[in-house]
Design an enzyme around this catalytic site. Structure first.
Site, mmCIF file in Angstrom:
data_model
loop_
_atom_site.group_PDB
_atom_site.id
_atom_site.type_symbol
_atom_site.label_atom_id
_atom_site.label_comp_id
_atom_site.label_asym_id
_atom_site.label_seq_id
_atom_site.Cartn_x
_atom_site.Cartn_y
_atom_site.Cartn_z
ATOM 1 N N ASP A 187 -4.082 0.379 11.267
ATOM 2 C CA ASP A 187 -3.148 0.503 10.151
ATOM 3 C C ASP A 187 -1.993 -0.485 10.338
ATOM 4 O O ASP A 187 -1.066 -0.228 11.103
ATOM 5 C CB ASP A 187 -2.604 1.947 10.077
ATOM 6 C CG ASP A 187 -1.671 2.151 8.896
ATOM 7 O OD1 ASP A 187 -1.588 1.252 8.035
ATOM 8 O OD2 ASP A 187 -1.034 3.227 8.831
ATOM 9 N N LYS B 77 -9.217 11.503 9.133
ATOM 10 C CA LYS B 77 -8.757 10.138 8.795
ATOM 11 C C LYS B 77 -9.253 9.135 9.831
ATOM 12 O O LYS B 77 -8.970 9.261 11.017
ATOM 13 C CB LYS B 77 -7.221 10.118 8.729
ATOM 14 C CG LYS B 77 -6.617 8.718 8.547
ATOM 15 C CD LYS B 77 -5.089 8.772 8.431
ATOM 16 C CE LYS B 77 -4.456 7.389 8.406
ATOM 17 N NZ LYS B 77 -2.985 7.419 8.362
ATOM 18 N N LYS C 30 4.054 -2.873 8.474
ATOM 19 C CA LYS C 30 4.836 -2.162 9.483
ATOM 20 C C LYS C 30 5.575 -3.159 10.367
ATOM 21 O O LYS C 30 5.057 -4.246 10.622
ATOM 22 C CB LYS C 30 3.890 -1.361 10.394
ATOM 23 C CG LYS C 30 3.310 -0.126 9.770
ATOM 24 C CD LYS C 30 2.457 0.628 10.778
ATOM 25 C CE LYS C 30 1.780 1.827 10.156
ATOM 26 N NZ LYS C 30 2.684 2.872 9.709
ATOM 27 N N ASP D 29 -5.056 5.237 14.665
ATOM 28 C CA ASP D 29 -4.900 5.913 13.378
ATOM 29 C C ASP D 29 -6.219 6.526 12.890
ATOM 30 O O ASP D 29 -6.317 6.992 11.764
ATOM 31 C CB ASP D 29 -4.327 4.913 12.348
ATOM 32 C CG ASP D 29 -3.502 5.584 11.268
ATOM 33 O OD1 ASP D 29 -3.062 6.736 11.479
ATOM 34 O OD2 ASP D 29 -3.307 4.963 10.203
ATOM 35 N N ARG E 229 -3.740 9.286 2.943
ATOM 36 C CA ARG E 229 -3.991 10.298 1.915
ATOM 37 C C ARG E 229 -4.985 9.779 0.875
ATOM 38 O O ARG E 229 -5.700 10.555 0.253
ATOM 39 C CB ARG E 229 -2.653 10.731 1.289
ATOM 40 C CG ARG E 229 -1.906 9.659 0.578
ATOM 41 C CD ARG E 229 -0.426 10.003 0.393
ATOM 42 N NE ARG E 229 0.338 9.839 1.629
ATOM 43 C CZ ARG E 229 1.624 10.098 1.743
ATOM 44 N NH1 ARG E 229 2.301 10.563 0.712
ATOM 45 N NH2 ARG E 229 2.245 9.916 2.893
ATOM 46 N N ASP F 183 1.452 1.615 2.817
ATOM 47 C CA ASP F 183 1.356 2.202 4.159
ATOM 48 C C ASP F 183 1.037 3.704 4.098
ATOM 49 O O ASP F 183 0.718 4.310 5.116
ATOM 50 C CB ASP F 183 2.675 1.957 4.912
ATOM 51 C CG ASP F 183 2.513 2.106 6.421
ATOM 52 O OD1 ASP F 183 1.357 2.196 6.884
ATOM 53 O OD2 ASP F 183 3.539 2.133 7.127
ATOM 54 N N GLU G 295 -1.568 5.109 3.252
ATOM 55 C CA GLU G 295 -2.982 4.875 2.921
ATOM 56 C C GLU G 295 -3.871 6.062 3.279
ATOM 57 O O GLU G 295 -4.903 6.271 2.640
ATOM 58 C CB GLU G 295 -3.486 3.610 3.634
ATOM 59 C CG GLU G 295 -3.952 3.766 5.091
ATOM 60 C CD GLU G 295 -2.859 4.187 6.060
ATOM 61 O OE1 GLU G 295 -1.672 4.055 5.695
ATOM 62 O OE2 GLU G 295 -3.162 4.655 7.165
HETATM 63 N N1 BES Z 1 -0.535 6.014 10.213
HETATM 64 C C1 BES Z 1 0.749 6.227 9.674
HETATM 65 C C2 BES Z 1 1.445 7.454 10.250
HETATM 66 C C3 BES Z 1 1.786 7.444 11.721
HETATM 67 C C4 BES Z 1 3.078 7.199 12.126
HETATM 68 C C5 BES Z 1 0.839 7.737 12.665
HETATM 69 C C6 BES Z 1 3.405 7.216 13.460
HETATM 70 C C7 BES Z 1 1.160 7.752 14.013
HETATM 71 C C8 BES Z 1 2.447 7.503 14.404
HETATM 72 C C9 BES Z 1 0.674 6.408 8.164
HETATM 73 O O1 BES Z 1 -0.352 5.739 7.533
HETATM 74 C C10 BES Z 1 1.970 5.898 7.585
HETATM 75 O O2 BES Z 1 2.245 4.759 7.765
HETATM 76 N N2 BES Z 1 2.714 6.782 6.937
HETATM 77 C C11 BES Z 1 3.957 6.426 6.335
HETATM 78 C C12 BES Z 1 3.991 7.025 4.955
HETATM 79 C C13 BES Z 1 5.151 6.592 4.118
HETATM 80 C C14 BES Z 1 5.058 5.110 3.784
HETATM 81 C C15 BES Z 1 5.196 7.404 2.840
HETATM 82 C C16 BES Z 1 5.085 6.993 7.193
HETATM 83 O O3 BES Z 1 4.991 8.132 7.635
HETATM 84 O O4 BES Z 1 6.049 6.274 7.423
HETATM 85 ZN ZN ZN Z 2 -2.081 5.381 8.709
HETATM 86 ZN ZN ZN Z 3 0.066 3.731 6.995
#
Ligand code: BES
Ligand code: ZN
Ligand code: ZN
Length: 461
Positions: A234, A229, A241, A252, A315, A311, A313
């Protein structure tokens, strides 16, 4: 930087002892050290604990020793590794060199004043055979790759856009003689990579698909696809966020950094294996025509996806990159690695990565590699109950679980696009980044997590 044998000019001498009690240390005490300064030299003795010294402590104690020597401002360091080798065998050199090299390194920064110190490390107390020399050389290349991954993760989003990442990786690929191809947004559109583009076109900084090919084993038809990734920033997109969660999101792209750093190390060390790294690189931002919740998009594989959350994104990029790797590059196994979910951070913190896999044998390869590198991985279950959480009333699948279980459901979503090939998903959202180090061999922020394990997966097969 790391040499084998004695050097008269050395001014710091490090050794490790296992018999703590003899040295007057408490039983089990580890990571304590004593030093003695004589004229312009220092002698440092590091205790490893009395019994059952764990392999995973070795890199830590080596790094600790380097930090002490560094604090005392010695630069030519002789390290006697005989006790560690007689306890663990020659292969422990991978962990020793990793600990020494990472322990002596500083956090790379952007301050206008730069202070660079050159260190030389001389290893003594080891067999000076060709095999051992080769191992040390390889181990140093791997450690340098971990540092490269850290550097990429720490680079701010304004200095490392998808286009710049593609340029930098192309340059490095050429240096180590591996093939590189970069697809721009037009080429990706032609391939119907709409899941990737729905995220990638949310920003004025255009997305890129970076393909690095290392074919080091002409006798084999097996090719492992390493998919990383590469979200260089992000923000969460329209599902924005909060400020506190956005800090660190320049990192990210740690999955991308890991797969690139790994393939460069494999190529430099001429390992007999075939790996193709595919890196979907983009930003997740807000613009006039960014994707929004409720959108339905058709992925490269032809599946329709309902966007539950912009968010989630990562996947979306990964599935199109996986389809590309299978259809266009002919990979026979798929490993994707990503800073994918906050849920994995909540479960395992910065010390363990979450894994989802459809194949015991392939997962066994990761487990065996992790025994060498001492990184921590935990395999999570795939159950129909979890699969159902991704059901959408309108599309084939939703990008957001309706029942929680964030790490597992994110993994399962991606696995749906692996075409039943052996597949592993590694979520490094916790391990790729530390606000302050949890181990002596780490510096603040990017850790270079999983470079060593992904490397050794190709050597322990
Ligand atoms: N990049 C984030 C995940 C992340 C969180 C990386 C903390 C490093 C530290 C990812 O894109 C994300 O935002 N995931 C969301 C998914 C949810 C909206 C289904 C998450 O885990 O909150
Ligand atoms: Zn992300
Ligand atoms: Zn995200």
């Amino acid at each position: 930087m790391i040499y084998i044998g004695h050097n008269q000019a050395a001014n710091a001498f490090v050794s490790f002892i296992t018999k703590n009690e003899e040295a007057g240390w408490k039983k089990g005490e580890y990571l304590s050290s004593r030093y003695m300064i004589m004229e312009d030299k220092v002698e440092l003795v590091v205790g490893l604990g009395e019994e059952a010294i764990e392999r995973k402590k070795v890199a830590n104690v080596c790094a600790k020793a380097m930090k002490e020597v560094k604090a005392l401002e010695y630069t030519k360091i002789s390290v006697d590794v005989s006790n560690l080798i007689s306890y663990f065998g020659d292969a422990i050199l991978y962990n020793i060199v990793e600990g020494l090299r990472l322990g002596i390194s500083d956090l790379q920064h952007y301050k206008s004043e730069q202070k660079e110190t050159e260190y030389s490390i001389y290893l003594t107390g080891l067999k000076e055979t060709e095999e051992v020399k080769e191992m040390v050389k390889k181990a140093e290349v791997i450690a340098e790759s971990v540092l490269l991954a850290r550097k990429l993760v720490n680079a701010p989003a304004n200095m490392l856009t998808p286009v710049i990442l593609a340029e930098q990786l192309s340059e490095m690929a050429k240096e180590c003689g591996i093939e590189v191809e970069v697809l721009d947004e037009v080429a990706m559109k032609e391939l119907n990579m709409n899941a990737l583009l729905s995220v990638g076109m949310s920003s004025g900084n255009m997305p890129r698909l970076i393909v690095l090919r290392y074919m080091g084993d002409k006798d084999s038809k097996e090719i492992t696809g390493y998919i990383g990734k590469g979200v260089t920033m992000d923000t969460g997109g329209y599902c924005l966020k909060p400020a506190k969660s956005m800090i660190g999101m320049k990192g990210d792209m740690a999955g991308a950094a890991t797969v690139a750093a790994t393939i460069f190390a494999l190529a430099k060390n001429k390992e007999k294996t075939n790996v193709i790294a595919v890196i979907p690189a983009c930003e997740n931002r807000i613009s006039r025509d960014s994707f929004v919740p409720g959108d339905i998009i058709t992925s490269m594989a032809g599946k329709t996806i309902e966007i539950g959350n912009t968010d989630a994104e990562g996947r979306l990029l990964l599935i199109d990159a996986i389809t590309y790797a299978i259809e266009k590059e002919g990979v026979t196994k798929v490993l994707d690695i990503a800073t994918l979910t906050g849920a994995v951070v909540a479960s395992f913190g910065s010390v363990m990565a979450g894994v989802v896999s459809n194949n015991d044998e392939f997962y066994g390869q990761l487990e065996r590699a992790a025994k060498v590198t001492c990184e921590n991985y935990w395999r999570l279950p795939i159950l129909d109950e979890y699969k159902k959480m991704l059901n959408s009333k309108l599309a084939d699948i939703s990008n957001m679980s309706n029942g929680g279980c964030g790490t597992i459901t994110a993994g399962i979503f991606i696995g749906e696009f692996a075409n039943n090939l052996p597949w592993i998903h590694v979520d490094i959202a916790g391990t790729a980044w530390v606000d302050s180090p949890c181990y002596e061999f780490q510096t603040n922020y990017g850790t270079g997590a999983s470079v060593t394990t992904l490397y050794h997966m190709q050597t322990v097969k």
